[in-house]
Design a protein around this motif. Structure first.
Motif, short mmCIF file in Angstrom:
data_model
loop_
_atom_site.label_atom_id
_atom_site.label_comp_id
_atom_site.label_asym_id
_atom_site.label_seq_id
_atom_site.Cartn_x
_atom_site.Cartn_y
_atom_site.Cartn_z
N ASP A 61 -6.38 5.15 -10.30
CA ASP A 61 -5.94 4.48 -9.12
C ASP A 61 -5.82 2.75 -9.53
O ASP A 61 -5.09 2.17 -8.35
CB ASP A 61 -7.23 4.51 -8.15
CG ASP A 61 -7.37 5.85 -7.54
OD1 ASP A 61 -6.18 6.57 -7.48
OD2 ASP A 61 -8.21 6.45 -6.87
N GLY A 62 -6.38 2.29 -10.44
CA GLY A 62 -6.31 0.96 -10.87
C GLY A 62 -4.33 0.52 -11.05
O GLY A 62 -4.15 -0.45 -11.04
N LEU A 63 -3.92 1.63 -11.25
CA LEU A 63 -2.47 1.39 -11.81
C LEU A 63 -1.70 1.68 -10.27
O LEU A 63 -0.81 1.16 -10.09
CB LEU A 63 -1.89 2.41 -12.94
CG LEU A 63 -0.48 2.02 -13.15
CD1 LEU A 63 0.02 1.06 -13.69
CD2 LEU A 63 -0.13 3.49 -13.90
N THR A 64 -2.12 2.83 -9.53
CA THR A 64 -1.24 3.38 -8.63
C THR A 64 -1.74 3.31 -7.13
O THR A 64 -1.22 3.61 -6.37
CB THR A 64 -1.07 5.00 -8.74
OG1 THR A 64 -2.25 5.62 -8.69
CG2 THR A 64 -0.50 5.11 -10.35
N GLU A 65 -2.66 2.20 -7.07
CA GLU A 65 -3.25 2.18 -5.68
C GLU A 65 -2.24 1.61 -4.69
O GLU A 65 -2.41 1.70 -3.50
CB GLU A 65 -4.59 1.25 -5.74
CG GLU A 65 -4.35 -0.32 -6.07
CD GLU A 65 -5.22 -1.06 -5.73
OE1 GLU A 65 -6.48 -0.79 -5.87
OE2 GLU A 65 -5.40 -2.50 -5.72
N ASP A 66 -1.25 0.75 -4.96
CA ASP A 66 -0.21 0.25 -4.11
C ASP A 66 1.37 0.67 -4.63
O ASP A 66 2.31 0.00 -4.27
CB ASP A 66 -0.09 -1.13 -4.33
CG ASP A 66 -0.04 -1.99 -5.64
OD1 ASP A 66 0.29 -1.16 -6.78
OD2 ASP A 66 0.13 -3.12 -5.83
N THR A 67 1.41 1.72 -5.33
CA THR A 67 2.65 2.25 -5.82
C THR A 67 2.43 3.79 -6.17
O THR A 67 1.55 4.36 -6.13
CB THR A 67 3.19 1.44 -6.97
OG1 THR A 67 4.60 1.88 -7.26
CG2 THR A 67 2.49 1.56 -8.22
#
Length: 489
Positions: A259-265
């Protein structure tokens, strides 16, 4: 488009997880689809040694080009693969402050990995343990002093190279200050560029030692780039890593599923941005086809320069070619296991009093504080097995001996000892004030169990540390030789 699709697929390393029911066959579709697409390799989680050898032999036989077969082996090949040698946590090794030990750990890990067909090791952790409230690094780091960590990291890299596998310093530019777990959120490290130099020291040392690859952190560093986490930042990967640190090896993302990578994408959009920022390998995609389509579209419309794609593919091909070959050698040799156990015993810390094995029957009170996340903690059978092997009678009517397991674990979401686990320790020590408490975690957590008058800390709860504690209590493997009383920060 077919040729381009196959090229783009080589940027991806899907995950394969072993199950006790059917080995890697639960991921047969991932294997077949990955080989058909032409992925660059796979990351392996778990497995019996023979099963891992069978899988990697199949992959070598069927692959159309050399593959990168990777695994998280921070604690030795035995961390993932049953039958191989498990090693103590990096913090335990680092506390010994003996570069020869760190170098041998890297060599042994690489040698056993290659014997199983694994050629890319996601270690060493080059983070510095600078934040005691960090829920994800802790004992995975070699320690809290940047220069000492740098020496240990460089030694491990040298050993890994001698053992014949690719090394990987992680998580650039440093995950040691975070108070969040990037598996479940995107942490921010809000310190100055000058302060971050401490975090960078082990990575500089790794590059100087010839580290083969660097893994990025899904963490934001406003002093370096206020807009993007490191994985997506051209400033951090291009300006800092490649130009300032002069690293020209393979750059791999931490897992795309985090989620650190994809939380806003989306995963696919993040993959495009990561490659454009300077990553070469996209690790652990959930939907490889979607990521491939997104990359193809980005190349087609110019958002992703063809030259960037070609540079990444060239690095992947060169790295894989260097370590491609048959699996040879053995794992789990008695001498290697004995060495690992001795290192574990030497690292144990007497934090308080005089811990000892009770005389007569023993009531083993096991306190499990590792709940949380999608995967179970290490099995807790090694410690009682070793006690019984030595003739210790385990009985509900015996003298209490407390084993408290409170490891650093992904997705657990917190450091430290939970209130409920602390309460359970108090329940025992209120009745038996002199009971020995065994803390299978970082020694700095000793202050969280103040009623434990006799306290031994073992850095982690994996099997080798359970065996080390048993050996120390039983007076085996050198007993208390080399022990030091005291507590780390």
């Amino acid at each position: 488009m077919t040729d381009q699709r196959l090229e783009v697929a080589r940027l991806l390393l899907p995950a394969l997880r072993w199950s006790n029911e059917n080995g890697f066959e639960g991921f047969r579709d991932t294997i077949e689809r990955g080989l058909a697409l032409g992925v660059g390799g796979f990351i392996l989680f778990g497995g019996e040694a023979d099963g891992v050898r069978e899988l990697t032999a199949e992959l070598r036989r069927r692959a159309r080009f050399p593959l990168l077969i990777a695994s998280d082996l921070e604690r030795g090949a035995g961390q993932q693969f049953r039958g191989a040698t498990p090693l103590p946590p990096a913090a335990a090794i680092g506390w010994l402050d003996d570069e020869a030990v760190a170098e041998h750990a890297g060599e042994l890990t690489a040698r056993e990995a290659r014997a199983l067909g694994v050629n890319w090791i996601y270690a060493p952790v080059a983070d510095v343990d600078l934040e005691p409230e960090n829920p994800i690094i802790g004992v995975r780091a070699f320690g809290h002093e940047p220069d000492a960590v740098a020496r240990q990291v460089a030694a491990w890299v040298r050993g890994c190279r001698r053992g014949g596998a690719l090394s990987c310093a992680k998580h650039f530019p440093g995950h040691g200050r975070t108070k969040g777990d990037s598996h479940i959120e995107r942490p921010t490290v809000a310190v100055s560029r000058e302060v971050l130099e401490d975090d960078l020291k082990p990575f500089r040392a790794a590059v100087d030692a010839g580290v083969d690859s660097v893994m990025t952190a899904h963490v934001v560093y406003p002093a370096l780039d206020a807009d993007y986490p490191a994985t997506l930042s051209p400033r951090i990967l291009g300006d800092l890593l490649c130009r300032e640190l002069r690293f020209d090896g393979l750059v791999v993302t931490d897992a795309l599923i985090m989620d650190g990578l994809t939380e806003d994408t989306t995963e696919a959009a993040a993959a495009v941005r990561a490659l454009a920022a300077g990553c070469d390998v996209l690790l652990y995609p959930q939907d490889a086809d979607a990521v491939i389509r997104a990359l193809e579209a980005a190349v087609a419309d110019g958002r992703l320069p063809r030259a960037r794609l070609e540079a990444a593919l060239a690095r992947i091909a060169a790295a894989a070619e260097r370590v491609w070959g048959d699996a040879t050698g053995e794992v789990g040799a008695e001498a290697d296991r004995r060495w690992a156990l001795e290192v574990g015993v030497r690292s144990l810390r007497v934090c308080r009093g005089s811990p000892a094995l009770p005389q007569g029957p023993v009531r083993l009170v096991e306190i499990e504080d590792d709940a949380g996340g999608p995967y179970p903690p290490y099995p807790r059978d090694a410690f009682p097995t070793e006690l019984r092997r030595a003739g210790v009678e385990l009985s509900d009517a015996g003298t209490p001996l407390v084993a408290l397991y409170s490891d650093i674990r992904a997705w657990k979401g917190r450091p430290g000892i939970s209130a409920s686990a602390q309460s359970r320790v108090r329940e025992v020590t209120d009745v038996a004030p002199d009971a020995t408490v065994l803390l299978f975690s970082h020694p700095r957590l000793a202050h969280e169990i103040p009623t434990a008058r006799n306290l031994l800390a073992a850095w982690g709860g994996e099997g080798v540390m359970q065996e080390a504690v048993a050996a120390w209590l039983l007076g085996e493997s050198g007993g208390a030789a080399g022990m030091t009383t005291g507590v780390d920060r």
